[in-house]
Structure formats: structure tokens, C-alpha cells
Design a protein around this motif. Structure first.
Motif, PDB file in Angstrom:
ATOM      1  N   GLN A 148      47.448  23.940 -12.824  1.00 37.43           N
ATOM      2  CA  GLN A 148      47.664  22.685 -12.106  1.00 37.43           C
ATOM      3  C   GLN A 148      48.982  22.029 -12.504  1.00 37.43           C
ATOM      4  O   GLN A 148      49.583  21.303 -11.727  1.00 37.43           O
ATOM      5  CB  GLN A 148      46.463  21.742 -12.280  1.00 37.43           C
ATOM      6  N   THR A 149      49.495  22.331 -13.717  1.00 43.04           N
ATOM      7  CA  THR A 149      50.802  21.819 -14.117  1.00 43.04           C
ATOM      8  C   THR A 149      51.904  22.441 -13.261  1.00 43.04           C
ATOM      9  O   THR A 149      52.823  21.746 -12.807  1.00 43.04           O
ATOM     10  CB  THR A 149      51.084  22.144 -15.607  1.00 43.04           C
ATOM     11  N   LEU A 150      51.808  23.748 -13.031  1.00 41.53           N
ATOM     12  CA  LEU A 150      52.836  24.460 -12.272  1.00 41.53           C
ATOM     13  C   LEU A 150      52.584  24.443 -10.770  1.00 41.53           C
ATOM     14  O   LEU A 150      53.430  24.894 -10.001  1.00 41.53           O
ATOM     15  CB  LEU A 150      52.910  25.915 -12.757  1.00 41.53           C
ATOM     16  N   GLY A 151      51.411  23.970 -10.364  1.00 44.30           N
ATOM     17  CA  GLY A 151      51.080  23.989  -8.941  1.00 44.30           C
ATOM     18  C   GLY A 151      50.695  25.363  -8.441  1.00 44.30           C
ATOM     19  O   GLY A 151      50.903  25.692  -7.265  1.00 44.30           O
ATOM     20  N   ALA A 152      50.139  26.213  -9.325  1.00 45.92           N
ATOM     21  CA  ALA A 152      49.723  27.558  -8.908  1.00 45.92           C
ATOM     22  C   ALA A 152      48.492  27.478  -8.013  1.00 45.92           C
ATOM     23  O   ALA A 152      47.614  26.648  -8.224  1.00 45.92           O
ATOM     24  CB  ALA A 152      49.417  28.417 -10.140  1.00 45.92           C
ATOM     25  N   ASN A 153      48.428  28.344  -7.002  1.00 40.29           N
ATOM     26  CA  ASN A 153      47.244  28.383  -6.135  1.00 40.29           C
ATOM     27  C   ASN A 153      46.519  29.730  -6.207  1.00 40.29           C
ATOM     28  O   ASN A 153      45.603  29.987  -5.442  1.00 40.29           O
ATOM     29  CB  ASN A 153      47.626  28.075  -4.684  1.00 40.29           C
ATOM     30  N   LEU A 154      46.963  30.587  -7.137  1.00 41.59           N
ATOM     31  CA  LEU A 154      46.319  31.888  -7.297  1.00 41.59           C
ATOM     32  C   LEU A 154      46.500  32.352  -8.741  1.00 41.59           C
ATOM     33  O   LEU A 154      47.593  32.256  -9.300  1.00 41.59           O
ATOM     34  CB  LEU A 154      46.951  32.916  -6.341  1.00 41.59           C
ATOM     35  N   VAL A 155      45.406  32.853  -9.322  1.00 45.37           N
ATOM     36  CA  VAL A 155      45.448  33.419 -10.675  1.00 45.37           C
ATOM     37  C   VAL A 155      45.097  34.900 -10.565  1.00 45.37           C
ATOM     38  O   VAL A 155      44.079  35.258  -9.971  1.00 45.37           O
ATOM     39  CB  VAL A 155      44.471  32.700 -11.629  1.00 45.37           C
ATOM     40  N   VAL A 156      45.949  35.772 -11.120  1.00 44.70           N
ATOM     41  CA  VAL A 156      45.758  37.223 -11.033  1.00 44.70           C
ATOM     42  C   VAL A 156      45.536  37.777 -12.437  1.00 44.70           C
ATOM     43  O   VAL A 156      46.370  37.573 -13.323  1.00 44.70           O
ATOM     44  CB  VAL A 156      46.972  37.916 -10.384  1.00 44.70           C
ATOM     45  N   PHE A 157      44.420  38.484 -12.637  1.00 39.48           N
ATOM     46  CA  PHE A 157      44.112  39.107 -13.924  1.00 39.48           C
ATOM     47  C   PHE A 157      44.586  40.555 -13.922  1.00 39.48           C
ATOM     48  O   PHE A 157      44.611  41.213 -12.871  1.00 39.48           O
ATOM     49  CB  PHE A 157      42.615  39.040 -14.219  1.00 39.48           C
ATOM     50  N   ASP A 158      44.906  41.058 -15.116  1.00 41.86           N
ATOM     51  CA  ASP A 158      45.475  42.400 -15.241  1.00 41.86           C
ATOM     52  C   ASP A 158      44.425  43.498 -15.290  1.00 41.86           C
ATOM     53  O   ASP A 158      44.734  44.626 -15.647  1.00 41.86           O
ATOM     54  CB  ASP A 158      46.355  42.485 -16.498  1.00 41.86           C
ATOM     55  N   ARG A 159      43.199  43.193 -14.951  1.00 34.72           N
ATOM     56  CA  ARG A 159      42.104  44.174 -15.004  1.00 34.72           C
ATOM     57  C   ARG A 159      41.097  43.856 -13.897  1.00 34.72           C
ATOM     58  O   ARG A 159      41.132  42.789 -13.293  1.00 34.72           O
ATOM     59  CB  ARG A 159      41.412  44.131 -16.360  1.00 34.72           C
ATOM     60  N   ASP A 160      40.190  44.804 -13.647  1.00 36.30           N
ATOM     61  CA  ASP A 160      39.150  44.569 -12.651  1.00 36.30           C
ATOM     62  C   ASP A 160      38.171  43.514 -13.154  1.00 36.30           C
ATOM     63  O   ASP A 160      37.801  43.500 -14.331  1.00 36.30           O
ATOM     64  CB  ASP A 160      38.395  45.863 -12.345  1.00 36.30           C
ATOM     65  N   LEU A 161      37.754  42.638 -12.253  1.00 32.51           N
ATOM     66  CA  LEU A 161      36.816  41.568 -12.580  1.00 32.51           C
ATOM     67  C   LEU A 161      35.500  41.802 -11.861  1.00 32.51           C
ATOM     68  O   LEU A 161      35.478  42.258 -10.719  1.00 32.51           O
ATOM     69  CB  LEU A 161      37.378  40.206 -12.166  1.00 32.51           C
ATOM     70  N   SER A 162      34.406  41.475 -12.521  1.00 30.96           N
ATOM     71  CA  SER A 162      33.097  41.540 -11.873  1.00 30.96           C
ATOM     72  C   SER A 162      32.929  40.306 -10.992  1.00 30.96           C
ATOM     73  O   SER A 162      33.613  39.295 -11.189  1.00 30.96           O
ATOM     74  CB  SER A 162      31.989  41.590 -12.925  1.00 30.96           C
ATOM     75  N   PRO A 163      32.013  40.345 -10.018  1.00 30.13           N
ATOM     76  CA  PRO A 163      31.788  39.168  -9.164  1.00 30.13           C
ATOM     77  C   PRO A 163      31.433  37.920  -9.968  1.00 30.13           C
ATOM     78  O   PRO A 163      31.903  36.824  -9.655  1.00 30.13           O
ATOM     79  CB  PRO A 163      30.622  39.612  -8.271  1.00 30.13           C
ATOM     80  N   SER A 164      30.609  38.063 -11.013  1.00 32.64           N
ATOM     81  CA  SER A 164      30.217  36.887 -11.801  1.00 32.64           C
ATOM     82  C   SER A 164      31.410  36.338 -12.575  1.00 32.64           C
ATOM     83  O   SER A 164      31.539  35.110 -12.731  1.00 32.64           O
ATOM     84  CB  SER A 164      29.089  37.250 -12.768  1.00 32.64           C
ATOM     85  N   GLN A 165      32.297  37.205 -13.054  1.00 29.93           N
ATOM     86  CA  GLN A 165      33.490  36.730 -13.757  1.00 29.93           C
ATOM     87  C   GLN A 165      34.399  35.943 -12.818  1.00 29.93           C
ATOM     88  O   GLN A 165      34.923  34.889 -13.186  1.00 29.93           O
ATOM     89  CB  GLN A 165      34.241  37.910 -14.371  1.00 29.93           C
ATOM     90  N   VAL A 166      34.573  36.441 -11.600  1.00 35.70           N
ATOM     91  CA  VAL A 166      35.384  35.719 -10.612  1.00 35.70           C
ATOM     92  C   VAL A 166      34.778  34.353 -10.335  1.00 35.70           C
ATOM     93  O   VAL A 166      35.477  33.329 -10.294  1.00 35.70           O
ATOM     94  CB  VAL A 166      35.503  36.530  -9.303  1.00 35.70           C
TER      95      VAL A 166
END
Length: 582
Positions: free
Chosen positions: A282-300
């Protein structure tokens, strides 16, 4: 009945009713608070002997009441109004404090995470005194007014010797200003509208100065370094992810890293790091966060609830690139199949749109029906697409049989994405395949006729060379399965030309990744010739290392047309060996 949030344990019904009545209070729109409202909060807080927080919108309406500190009662990100880095959330918090002290770091961080218009802390005294009719009473001794400020304003305050508190978000810092102790009357005289409009004007000027492209996603990358990770490979992975995001059309604002012994099962990274990511976003005004690995539905789901912006993993970024790059009917078909196969197991509980209540007696509802309908529809579409992919495989198989019947040898051009395969194909055959300094610039396989000398007669002979889809480290399984029709071009070819970008720092890792993917093929591919590309962009030390490690390789520059004659001769020997080995 109005909901009271926070720690309600031990509260009497009469005390809960007092808290609920706060929802019926209203403050003039141009005032931060009033003495009457503040004293009422102080009285309730003293009676229950706990801090109380009231959240108000800009119309002066109480929209949330909580028992606890601002950190304990803060509004979840997904429930906050949508706002950008140039705006505030339109909500202020008025909090009581049983200790005579200014707002602490936890309270200021909560203000920053919610991007509140203001945080008012009421220090109260008189706890323990009895009022007529029973119950303790208390009054507001002093108040503090805190609010966010822009970086420009922070510099101006520093130059004048005034303090601004920094709330750290890794390399970015969000600054806040905390007033000296104020009397309740002084606080009540503050012009709230003038304060908020002035703050948002500062943020707006700073936001515009950053030259933000509204058409591009503003992306925050998150990397997790575990005990099983090699430090250099970790940095290479993050650099590659940044390239993937750029190729997909996003702007990488910053990378956040954490070192943990293992992945957190609920949120991948630790609780404190999730809060840092939310604050940085929110400081940078980002609207998307990308992780460097596969995420499970519950983690998302957990991450989106705590961060407040969309969260995706590496596979989704790659799928998005493939969707943009697919040009042919076959390519679009395979991309859609990969996307649906990736999406199907992630339907359950994904987002609030499904409104799934749960499973079992007493929990089934409209959301469950919608979920099952979606799943059934996607399942049917996957079956239909798989049939079409099977037909595509049969068609490609017939084409290969025709080539074999004519006894035309074939070579498959393989390699890590952006190794220069399409450029080499264009150079060797005068093809017009699209090339760009991007990952997965070309997706659809292209076959062209190449003339090389026969090793016995030195007469020209024709071979077919096919440019295949680029490989990548840990190629998602859904892509491997969906692109099996295309990847068969690799397994059915007589020989492989493995092209390597020698100018890339991780060229050795790229070779390993390609070989790992080839080893997973259902049919063992034919013999391979390693060709190191872009030798015009490397130093002599790198060149010597590659020659030592791969003495049988050929060294070329497709763009500068260096070493191509040697490549043709080596291809002739490779194909003759492959044909004799049939």
C-alpha cells in the motif's frame, strides 16, 4: 444487531449495549471528534478497563467498534474501501489508551496498513474512581493526533528540525506525524476536511511524479529462501521472475525476501513478513503480489485477506504470458487447456464470488451449487479440449510420417526461453519468425527447410528444423501436459540442437533445467548437439569455461552470423549419426 469486534471476554450485557450504542453516534463532518463523543468513549473504556476503538467514515458515522488496541481491532484489508497510493481510505480511528503515552509503533503501523485519514489517541485517567450508581468513571487527560505524511513533507519537517516517525516497509518507508499532547478542546477545533484534503493533495503530487502507467499492473515480488535453496539459484529465480512479470506487462516495484527454515503452511512467509508485504504494497501503490513458488488455494485466500490486493504465483504469470503469445489455433487450444487444468483444483473457496458455505449437513447453500456448476462446466470444457489436443497430436503424427516416408531428416531446436532459438531459425532459413528480447516471445512451433552439406558427398541435402516452445526452470506440470502435442516435435525429431544463451549469468543452470525437462519426456529424444549462442556478448573467461565444460559444443552468434558454417557441418555429422542409429 451491531457487531462489536475484538476481545469481548468477560463483558456484561449492559457494557456490550453501551458499546453498540456508539454506532448511533454522529460527529459533524468537518470535525475529527467532539468532546462529548470522546468522553463517552473514555467512560466506557474505563468501566470495562480495556482500550476501545471507534472507526468513523468522512460523514462522521461510526462504522466499526472494537475492544482492544488499534492493532487488535483494525479493519481487514479486503473490507476496506478501494484506494490507491495517492489517496487515504476515508476512515479515521479514535482510540482510548489506559496508559499516559503517545501512539506506539503498533498503533502507527495499524494506521499505515489501513491508510487511515487519522488516528486519535485519547489518554484517559480516573480509572478506579466510583461514580454514583456504581461503575468506574474516567476522563480524557490529553490527546494525540497522528496521520500519514508524504515523503516530501517528511523532508520538509526534517529540515525544520521537526520529527516524523518512519514506519518501515523494507526499502520503502511510510512516514507519519504525531502531534504534541493536545487538550480535548484543541483537538475538537481541528478542521478535519482541511487536514484530509491537504494530505491527499500531497500524496497525489508524489504519485503523479512517479509517472505511473495505469495500464500496467504494479507488482510486488515475494521470494522465500529456505534451507534447501542455493543462494545463487534463489537470486537467479527472483531475477527470472522479474523478467516474467515484465514480459507479462507488469511493472516490478520492489522485491521482498524472507529466509525461513521451511514454508509456512498458511501464508508461505511468516506473520510479520505478511504485515510488511501489506504495508509495502500500500506504500508503493502495488495492486498485485507475485510469489516465486506455486501457492495452494488456501494460501492465496489467506494472503489476499491479509494483504488486501490480488496474489498470484509464478505459474499464473507464465500462463498469462502463454495466453498473450499464442497465435495459432493449436497454441490457443493448448493454453486454454493449461489454464483450465490449473484453475480446476483451485475453484473451492477462491474469492468471495463463490460464497461457498462449506461441506456437510447444515452447511450447503447457493454457493455450493454455484461452485459445483462451475466445476462441472470446466470439467466438460477440459474433456472437449483434450479431445481436440488428441486430434492435433494425430495430425502432427501424420505430418511426421509423411516426412519420414520422404526420408527427410528432422532437427528440433530446443533450449531455455530467450536463448535465441527464433533468431537462429531466421538466420539459418530466412524465416520470419517473431523475435524479441522477452521470455516466451514465440510459442507456436515453426518448421522450416534447412540446407546443409552431406558429410560423404558434400552435396547439399535438405533437413527440417523446428523451433519449439522455450523451456524454463521448473516448467509447470499443467503446461507440460497441455503442450504434449507440441513437445512431441522434440521426441519425434531425429536429433536435437540444444541452444544455450552463454551471455546469461545462469547458463549452466539453464542447461540443467532443459536436460531435466527432456528427461521427463515419455519418449527419449534423439542425440543432441549443444550450441552456445551470443558469444559476442561474453568475456574470454566465460568462453574458456564453456569450452572446458563442453568440449564437443559449437560456439555461435546468431544475430552476428558467427560460427554458422561450423554449425551446419556439425549438424550434418549429428544427423548422419542419428539416421545411422535408427
Amino acid at each position: 444487531m451491531e457487531t462489536i469486534f475484538g476481545n469481548l471476554q468477560g463483558l456484561k450485557s449492559s457494557q456490550l449495549k453501551q458499546l453498540q450504542r456508539l454506532y448511533h453516534q454522529r460527529i459533524p463532518g468537518d470535525r475529527i471528534t467532539t468532546p462529548e463523543f470522546s468522553q463517552r468513549l473514555a467512560a466506557i473504556s474505563t468501566e470495562i478497563n480495556q482500550p476501545v476503538c471507534a472507526y468513523l467514515n468522512r460523514r462522521g458515522q461510526v462504522i466499526r467498534v472494537g475492544v482492544g488496541t488499534p492493532r487488535q481491532t483494525q479493519i481487514p484489508p479486503l473490507e476496506l474501501p478501494r484506494y490507491g497510493a495517492e489517496r487515504l481510505s476515508g476512515i479515521r480511528c479514535i482510540a482510548t489508551n489506559l496508559k499516559p503515552e503517545p501512539p506506539n509503533d503498533a498503533a502507527l503501523t495499524a494506521m499505515a496498513l489501513q491508510r487511515l485519514d487519522a488516528l486519535v489517541v485519547l489518554n484517559i485517567t480516573g480509572s478506579g474512581f466510583q461514580r454514583r450508581g456504581g461503575g468506574a468513571t474516567g476522563y480524557v487527560k490529553e490527546t494525540y493526533l497522528a496521520h500519514l505524511i508524504s515523503n516530501t513533507k517528511q523532508l520538509a519537517l526534517t529540515q525544520h528540525g521537526l520529527n516524523a516517525t518512519g514506519i518501515n516497509a523494507q526499502d520503502s518507508t511510510l512516514y507519519s506525524s504525531v502531534s504534541p499532547p493536545l487538550s480535548l478542546d484543541m483537538l475538537a477545533q481541528e478542521d478535519f476536511i482541511e487536514l484530509v484534503e491537504g494530505l491527499e493533495a500531497e500524496f497525489q503530487r508524489e504519485f503523479i511524479a512517479q509517472e505511473v502507467d495505469a495500464d500496467h499492473d504494479r507488482v510486488l515480488i515475494v521470494g522465500l529462501f529456505t534451507e534447501r535453496t542455493n543462494p545463487q539459484q534463489f537470486q537467479d529465480t527472483l531475477a527470472e521472475l522479474a523478467r516474467l512479470v515484465d514480459t507479462a506487462g507488469g511493472d516490478v516495484l520492489q522485491t521482498v525476501q524472507q529466509k525461513r527454515s521451511r514454508v509456512h503452511p498458511q501464508t508461505v512467509v511468516g506473520e510479520g513478513k505478511v504485515q510488511e508485504i501489506a504495508l509495502t504494497a500500500q506504500t508503493l501503490g502495488a495492486n498485485l503480489v507475485v510469489f516465486d513458488r506455486d501457492l495452494s488455494p488456501s494460501q492465496v485466500r489467506n494472503l489476499e485477506a491479509q494483504i488486501g490486493v490480488r496474489v498470484v504465483d509464478r505459474t499464473e504469470v507464465i500462463l498469462d504470458i502463454f495466453a498473450q503469445r499464442a497465435q495459432s489455433r493449436a497454441g490457443k487450444l493448448q493454453v486454454e487447456l493449461a489454464q483450465l487444468e490449473y484453475m480446476l483444483p483451485r475453484l473451492t473457496g477462491r474469492g468471495q464470488a463463490m460464497s461457498r458455505l462449506g461441506g456437510g449437513i447444515g452447511t450447503r447453500g447457493p454457493g455450493e451449487t454455484k461452485l459445483e456448476t462451475e466445476r462441472r462446466g470446466i470439467g466438460k470444457r477440459i474433456s472437449r479440449l483434450q479431445q481436440e489436443v488428441t486430434q492435433l497430436q494425430a495430425h502432427r503424427s501424420r505430418l511426421r510420417q509423411q516426412r519420414q516416408h520422404r526420408e527427410v531428416p528432422s532437427v528440433a531446436l530446443v533450449g531455455y526461453t530467450n536463448a535465441g532459438k527464433s533468431t537462429l531459425l531466421n538466420t539459418l532459413t530466412n524465416a520470419e519468425v517473431y523475435t524479441a528480447d522477452q521470455l516466451f516471445a514465440t510459442l507456436d512451433p515453426t518448421t522450416r527447410r534447412l540446407v546443409i552439406p552431406h558429410i560423404d558427398t558434400n552435396e547439399p541435402q535438405a533437413v527440417l528444423i523446428t523451433d519449439t516452445v522455450g523451456f524454463i526452470h521448473e516448467l509447470p506440470a499443467s503446461l507440460m501436459d497441455a503442450f504434449r502435442a507440441t513437445l512431441e516435435e522434440v521426441t519425434e525429431a531425429d536429433a536435437l540442437l540444444h541452444l544455450v544463451d552463454l551471455s546469461h549469468p545462469a547458463w549452466l543452470s539453464h542447461i540443467r533445467s532443459v536436460r531435466e525437462i527432456l528427461a521427463q519426456m515419455p519418449v527419449t529424444p534423439g542425440p543432441a548437439l549443444v550450441a552456445f549462442n551470443k558469444i559476442d556478448q561474453v568475456d574470454s573467461e566465460t568462453l574458456a569455461l564453456a569450452q572446458e565444460e563442453f568440449p564437443l559444443a559449437v560456439f555461435i552468434s546468431a544475430s552476428q552470423r558467427l560460427g554458422l558454417e561450423t554449425l551446419r557441418q556439425r549438424l550434418a555429422h549429428l544427423i548422419q549419426y542419428a539416421v545411422d542409429s535408427r
